[in-house]
Structures are given as structure tokens and as C-alpha cells.
Design an enzyme around this catalytic site. Structure first.
Site, PDB file in Angstrom:
ATOM      1  N   LEU A   1       0.819  -1.214   0.000  1.00  0.00           N
ATOM      2  CA  LEU A   1       0.000   0.000   0.000  1.00  0.00           C
ATOM      3  C   LEU A   1       0.848   1.257   0.000  1.00  0.00           C
ATOM      4  CD1 LEU A   1      -2.751  -0.967   2.633  1.00  0.00           C
ATOM      5  CD2 LEU A   1      -2.988  -0.886   0.138  1.00  0.00           C
ATOM      6  N   GLY A   2       2.022   1.161   0.602  1.00  0.00           N
ATOM      7  CA  GLY A   2       2.880   2.332   0.673  1.00  0.00           C
ATOM      8  C   GLY A   2       4.174   2.009   1.384  1.00  0.00           C
ATOM      9  N   ALA A   3       5.110   2.943   1.340  1.00  0.00           N
ATOM     10  CA  ALA A   3       6.410   2.741   1.990  1.00  0.00           C
ATOM     11  C   ALA A   3       6.884   4.059   2.567  1.00  0.00           C
ATOM     12  CB  ALA A   3       7.425   2.194   1.000  1.00  0.00           C
TER      13      ALA A   3
ATOM     14  N   GLY B   1       9.620   1.641   7.174  1.00  0.00           N
ATOM     15  CA  GLY B   1       9.152   0.337   6.708  1.00  0.00           C
ATOM     16  C   GLY B   1       8.101   0.470   5.631  1.00  0.00           C
TER      17      GLY B   1
ATOM     18  N   VAL C   1       3.908  -0.566   4.294  1.00  0.00           N
ATOM     19  CA  VAL C   1       2.543  -0.893   4.696  1.00  0.00           C
ATOM     20  C   VAL C   1       1.937  -1.782   3.614  1.00  0.00           C
ATOM     21  CG1 VAL C   1       0.269   0.004   5.313  1.00  0.00           C
ATOM     22  CG2 VAL C   1       2.319   1.307   5.902  1.00  0.00           C
TER      23      VAL C   1
ATOM     24  N   ASP D   1       3.137  13.542  14.597  1.00  0.00           N
ATOM     25  CA  ASP D   1       3.473  13.555  13.166  1.00  0.00           C
ATOM     26  C   ASP D   1       2.210  13.846  12.355  1.00  0.00           C
ATOM     27  OD1 ASP D   1       5.081  13.446  10.946  1.00  0.00           O
ATOM     28  OD2 ASP D   1       5.052  11.264  10.783  1.00  0.00           O
TER      29      ASP D   1
END
Length: 530
Positions: A18-20, A24, A26, A136
Site C-alpha cells: 500500500l505504501g512505503a 518500513g 505498509v 506527526d
């Protein structure tokens, strides 16, 4: 460990990426037993092997898992597989606000940005009440679900705040880890994060304000090609004026963002709800929250007494601060700061940036011009002479008391009275509608809720000035936050007096009231009455 479709981690079967990010990746993963898909964040080996981070991760993931709110991505589970930490979270079928913003090169509509910011703020307030900071807050963590209507109407999209798995307890208030790793995105980081100071919920409010700015303008609040320039903006430059980029917005929005992005955390709004409510009033009614700050102890910032240098450690060190003019000078960014020497190393974007304070033997005088303070007048006649702008201006005063800013008690001061006589002696005209009927006592209680059909006295005050004399539980910040709408929807210019000594002097008139108000109220009037 190579992770791809079909890999099983903690019982979850990986479907796709899904993403990076820097820590790390996802993945979309099938739940071990339930007929659903979750988002599985798998941390990198280096991070997972960091003893300090492992302890932080386990402690804070447990805290985040206890959050249950419709605007927060739920944390379901955590664990370790083949030496890599993982955390299972709610999967949101949609996109994030940062990705959605790419479709709007000039920025989203203010209404959509406000709605997204408000929804995120609700989630943050929920976490703050339970002792958690996010630290964040940024558009990339604002998840937007697909619209539920037949046409995917934006009004039906759901907003959730992600990455609370990396949240922290408010009892753990230092932003830098022992190894120096910085845990926020500097484009949205509050000054206290960048300087390694203690954090509280005001830190997330600052980042939320930066995020609203980005959504509306498609620009970072402090743009810069180098991290040091961005950090310098957050630390030392005044809050950006959003109307400089979006002149179609009311200037009141500038005032709201100036409060939310104040350098001093204590000068910001006290909750996300306060911030987004003020933002809504600024956008829809052009209402500003900023007045003269009269809260005791709210001193102006001290003048700079030292210089601060942001250093790129990839460059060779300078031989001295008085290098030979023939030697090419290394680029420096000198900034005003406090005299206390401090060194903070931040890991940003894969590179280290050192922040060093230097207290030189002699510091040049600041080049900014300040206005000399005017001594408090010794008499009403002297105050009138010093302030010719007061002459003929209409004014009225209203008391705001009560236990809750949303349901306060409101009362208008009438004439004849010592209060009205004081204003008229200064040169003002006390509002003709604020007059006693027969032997009516003053002040006169009023309804706090605005009613357009009401022909009461406040509805007649649509010009001149209206002084809100505050001692309600939301007072003390010199602003109009949580003032009742029967006051804030007036066309008259609303001023705020909330210094406890001045408030008591005006309400409970004595022989000493006049001198107290000359010292504490007249400066407010002088600054605001034009």
C-alpha cells in the site's frame, strides 16, 4: 526478509504493497481468521533491532490500541516476525489528503480543507484527553475513504487520522530519542519539536494548522530546498499569511493561523476544537480571534541575544568565524535565538543537521524597529488628549461570565452608570440603545444565543465598538475564542478585556477603578480604535 504477495506475517497473508516510508512498508493483508483486510505496517530490520525503539514501539502501540474514535484509524494488533516488528491497523479503502491534493495544484477548496481539518481535530482531541500525542500530524496521515454516494460525493467521504501506532504518551514529552532520531516531518513540525523541548497537545495543534495551510494553498507553510531553511522558518519566522497565496480568503484566517502557529505553545489554541471553530468563523463570517493579549504574564518575546547556525555536516568545518576574505565562505544561516548554548542533532531525510547556538562576545543590536511604549495617562483628561481617535466613536460594554464558554452568562452595561461615564469622559459616545428603563439595574442580563428576530439591545449594536469584559472559563487568552454568537455575530468591532484586575475594576466600580482602567484598558482601546 523478502515480503511479497502470499507472505504470511503474524498470521496475516500479504496481498500487495500500500505504501512505503522511512521506517518500513505498509501492506494490504488478509486477517488470519476474519473475512476482512487490514493494513499491516512492517518495520525495517534496522529499526526493529534498535533496542530503544523496540521499547518505545511496544509501549506506545499498546496505548494507541486503546483509542476508539470514528476519526482515528484503529490499531488492532502488534507483534514480531523473523526479527521485524509489525502492527495491524484498520484498512481505509481510499486515499490520503496529500495524494488527493495532487489533483488540485492551487489547493483544495477552503470548505473541504476545513472539513478535513475539523474531522482530524476531533480525533486528536480524543487522543489528547487520553494522554496521547500524535507528533506527526500531516496530510499524508489524513486518510480519506471513498464517498458513499452513487457519485462518490466528497461530502460523504470519511476522514481518519492514521499512524497513531507511533503516538506517544504525554508523560514522555521529549521529541528526540536517545540516539538522536527525529520523529516528525519537518514541514509540519512545531518549534518545540525542532529544538528538542518538551511537548504537549499544543504541538499537534501547530502541525494541524500547518496541514490546513498546505491543503488550501498546495504549499508548505515554510518552503525551502534545504531542511535547515524549513527548520529556520518554524523556529524564527512569523506565521505565514495564507491570504498572500489565497487573496480570496478573509484576512481573519491569517489571524486564526497566527494563533494556532504561535512560536510559544502557551499562546496557541488550547484544543483542536477551539482552532477549527475559530477557523470556521473566520472563513464564513470573516471573524478574527485576535485582540490585544491582556492575560497576566503574557510578556512579549525577549530580544535576540545570540546567533544560531544550521550546519550541513557533509561540509568541512570552518576554520574560524573570522575567515580570510579570500577564502570561499561556507554558506551559513544566522538566526536570532536565546543565549543558552545547546546542541541538537536531528536525523532528517536521511542526513544529519546539527543545530548549534553560539553566544558571541558582542551581539549586534537588532535591526527591527520597535515602537516606544506610551506611559499610562495619569488622568482621564490626559488619556482623551493622547487619543483623539476616541472622539465621537460609539462604544458599549458587555460582561461575559459563567462556567462554560458555550453557555456563558451575558449582561450589558447601561447608562447612566460609572462605566458609561468613564467611556464618555474618554471621548466616546456610549451606545444610545444601552439606556436604563425606569429604575432598571445595570448590567442587564441578555440571552447568549443569537436570534435574528430578537430586537434586543445587542442587535442594535452593529457599528462602533463592543467591549467584551470576560471572566468566563474560556477567558484569559485575550481572544474571542468561545465568545457567544450573540456577541461575535455583531458588525461592531469586538474588543476583549480579560485581565482579572481590570475586569473587577470595571464591573465593581470604586474610587480606584479609573486609574486601573487607564493603565490596563486604555492601551487596548488605543491599539484598536481607529
Amino acid at each position: 526478509m523478502n515480503i511479497g504477495p502470499g507472505t504470511v506475517i503474524g498470521g496475516y497473508r500479504i496481498e500487495r504493497v500500500l505504501g512505503a516510508g522511512g521506517m518500513g512498508k505498509v501492506f494490504l493483508a488478509k486477517h488470519p481468521s476474519l473475512p476482512r483486510f487490514d493494513a499491516l505496517k512492517v518495520l525495517g530490520t534496522e529499526v526493529s533491532n534498535d533496542r530503544e525503539y523496540r521499547g518505545r514501539f511496544e509501549r506506545e502501540a499498546n496505548l494507541a490500541a486503546a483509542l476508539d474514535h470514528p476519526n482515528i484509524v484503529a490499531v488492532y494488533n502488534r507483534g514480531e516476525d523473523h526479527g521485524q516488528l509489525w502492527i495491524a491497523m484498520q484498512y481505509v479503502d481510499g486515499t490520503d489528503a496529500s495524494a488527493a491534493l495532487t489533483e488540485f495544484p492551487q489547493g483544495m477548496t477552503p470548505e473541504r480543507a476545513l472539513r478535513i481539518t475539523t474531522e482530524v481535530g476531533r480525533g486528536l482531541d480524543h487522543a489528547h484527553r487520553r494522554g496521547l500525542l500524535h507528533r506527526d500530524v500531516k496530510p499524508a496521515n489524513f486518510m480519506l475513504s471513498l464517498g458513499g454516494g452513487d457519485e462518490g460525493c466528497i461530502n460523504e467521504e470519511r476522514v481518519l487520522l492514521a499512524d497513531f501506532g507511533l503516538a506517544k504518551s504525554t508523560e514522555d514529552t521529549l521529541e528526540l530519542t536517545q540516539t538522536g532520531t527525529f520523529l516528525a516531518t519537518i514541514a509540519y513540525a512545531a518549534p518545540e519539536q525542532l529544538s528538542g523541548q518538551r511537548l504537549d497537545h499544543h504541538t499537534d495543534i501547530y502541525s494541524l494548522a500547518c496541514s490546513f495551510y498546505k491543503l488550501v494553498t498546495a504549499r508548505n507553510p515554510y518552503p525551502g530546498a534545504q531542511p535547515a531553511l524549513v527548520m529556520a522558518g518554524h523556529l524564527y519566522e512569523p506565521p505565514p499569511r495564507i491570504t498572500a497565496v489565497r487573496p480570496d480568503l478573509p484576512t481573519a484566517v491569517d489571524d486564526v493561523l497566527a494563533v494556532a502557529m504561535a512560536k510559544n505553545p502557551r499562546e496557541r489554541f488550547d484544543s483542536c476544537h477551539e482552532f477549527t471553530s475559530a477557523l470556521e468563523r473566520a472563513l464564513h463570517h470573516g471573524e478574527s480571534v485576535v485582540t490585544v493579549r491582556t492575560r497576566p504574564g503574557a510578556a512579549a518575546p525577549e530580544p535576540p541575544t545570540a546567533r544560531q547556525e544550521f550546519i550541513d555536516p557533509t561540509l568541512p568545518p570552518a576554520e574560524s568565524t573570522t575567515a580570510d576574505p579570500k577564502t570561499p565562505a561556507r554558506k551559513r544561516l544566522w538566526l536570532a535565538t536565546g543565549a543558552v548554548a545547546v546542541t541538537v542533532t536531528l536525523a532528517v531525510g536521511g542526513g544529519l543537521w546539527a543545530v548549534r547556538d553560539h553566544t558571541p562576545d558582542a551581539v549586534a543590536s537588532p535591526t527591527t524597529t520597535t515602537t516606544a511604549s506610551v506611559a499610562a495617562p495619569k488622568s482621564v483628561a490626559e488619556a482623551r488628549h493622547q487619543n483623539p481617535a476616541f472622539l465621537g466613536k460609539t462604544i458599549a460594554a458587555v460582561d461575559v461570565t459563567g462556567e462554560n464558554g458555550y453557555r456563558p452568562e451575558v449582561a450589558i452595561h447601561l447608562q447612566p452608570s460609572p462605566q458609561a461615564t468613564f467611556f464618555e469622559a474618554l471621548g466616546f459616545t456610549y451606545h444610545h440603545g444601552c439606556t436604563r428603563v425606569d429604575d432598571e439595574p445595570t448590567p442587564r442580563p441578555l440571552a447568549a444565543t443569537y436570534n435574528p428576530s430578537d430586537v434586543g439591545v445587542l442587535n442594535q449594536i452593529d457599528s462602533g465598538y463592543l467591549l467584551a469584559v470576560r471572566s468566563d472559563t474560556n477567558s484569559g487568552k485575550g481572544s474571542m475564542v468561545h465568545l457567544p454568537e450573540t456577541i461575535t455575530l455583531r458588525k461592531a468591532t469586538v474588543l476583549v478585556l480579560d485581565d482579572p484586575i481590570a475586569v473587577d475594576a470595571l464591573r465593581n466600580w470604586t474610587d480606584g477603578s479609573e486609574q486601573i482602567l487607564l493603565e490596563k484598558l486604555v492601551p487596548i482601546l488605543r491599539k484598536s480604535v481607529k
